[in-house]
Design an enzyme around this catalytic site. Sequence first.
Site, short mmCIF file in Angstrom:
data_model
loop_
_atom_site.label_atom_id
_atom_site.label_comp_id
_atom_site.label_asym_id
_atom_site.label_seq_id
_atom_site.Cartn_x
_atom_site.Cartn_y
_atom_site.Cartn_z
CD GLN A 195 -3.57 -4.86 6.19
OE1 GLN A 195 -3.45 -3.88 5.46
NE2 GLN A 195 -4.10 -5.98 5.76
CE LYS A 252 -3.81 -2.53 1.92
NZ LYS A 252 -4.47 -3.09 3.07
CG ASP A 274 -10.22 -1.16 3.95
OD1 ASP A 274 -9.81 -1.40 2.81
OD2 ASP A 274 -9.62 -1.51 4.99
#
Length: 283
Positions: free
Chosen positions: A96, A52, A119
Site C-alpha cells: 500500500q 481490499k 498493482d
Amino acid sequence: MAQIIDGKAISAQIKDEVKEKVAVLKAQGQEIGLAVIQVGSDPASSVYVNNKKKACAYVGIRSLAYELPEETTQEELLSLIERLNHMPECNGILVQLPLPSHINEETVIDAISPAKDVDGFHQDNAGALCIGRSGLVPCTPAGIIQLLVRSGVEIAGKECVVVGRSNIVGKPVALLLMRENGTVTVAHSKTRNLKEVCRRADILVVAVGKPKMINRDYIKEGAVVIDVGIHRMENGKLCGDVDFEDVKELCGAITPVPGGVGPMTIAMLMNNCTEAVKVSAEV
Ligand code: NDP
C-alpha cells in the site's frame, strides 16, 4: 443530461465474474492468496486496505494481511517481500502506497516478483505494457478501459486526451487507449492551450489531482468524460477533477465521483489476482 457511467454496477459485475473464475481455479485445486502490506497506520491507507480485504472475502481470495509499524526499515520490508516472492500460497503482493519517507518506493516495487505484481507497477510490467507484451496492468487504468468498453463506448479511431502523465494513471491509461486503437494525446502541467487540446477529445480522461479543475470550457459537446480524481471537500462530500454540475449537460457520458472510476480499481485488483495465477503458470 449525459449518460452516467455507473462504476458501482460495472465493478460489481466484474467482481462476480472474478468470483466465478476463482471458483473454477479452486475446483482445479488452485487456491489464490493476496498479500497486502501496509507500513504505518495512515487512516486513508487503512480504509483502502480494509476495502481490499472485503473484496478478497467476496470473491473467495485468501487475504494475507501484513500490518507493519511505521518504523519498519527498508531492509525488513524487502526481506518480507523476498519471503512472499517464494511462498506458493501467495499469488499476488501489494504494498500500500504511500510508504513512509525513509523507504524508497521504487526499490520496494521492483523487489516484488513481476509475476506477483498485482498493482502492475514493476518496471518489467510497465515495460511490457509499453511494448505490447502480456503482463499485469495497473488497476485504475485497466478499470477505465472496462468502464468504456462495457458502456458501449467505441475507442478505435477516437480522439482521446489524457490529462495527467503519472506512472500509475496517466501514462498507463494512454498506452491502453492506444492499444485499443484510440488516437491519444497526453497533456500535463506544461501543456499549452490545455482547454483547446481537451476540446479536441471524443474521450477525455482527467487525472490531474485538482478538485473541479475541468469545467465546460474544456469539453467538446457529446464527449465521454472519465474523471479519475477524488477529493474530499470542506463539507465532507467527495468530488472529482471535473466540475460535474458544470459539464453534465454538455458531455455525452460521464463518470460520477463517487461511484465512477473509484470502485473499478479494487475490482480490477481482484481480476489481476486471477491473472497472476496465469502469469505464474507461464513463467
Ligand atoms: P499525480 O499528482 O501523480 O499526477 C498529476 C498529473 O496531472 C501530473 O502529470 C501533472 O503534470 C498533471 N497536472 C497537474 N496540474 C495540472 C494542470 N494545471 N494542468 C495540466 N496538467 C496538470 O496524480 P495521480 O495520477 O496519482 O492521480 C490523479 C488523481 O486521480 C488524484 O486526484 C488521485 O487522488 C486520483 N486517483 C484515483 C484513483 C482511483 O482509484 N479512483 C487511483 C489513483 C489516483 P506534471 O507531470 O507536468 O507535473
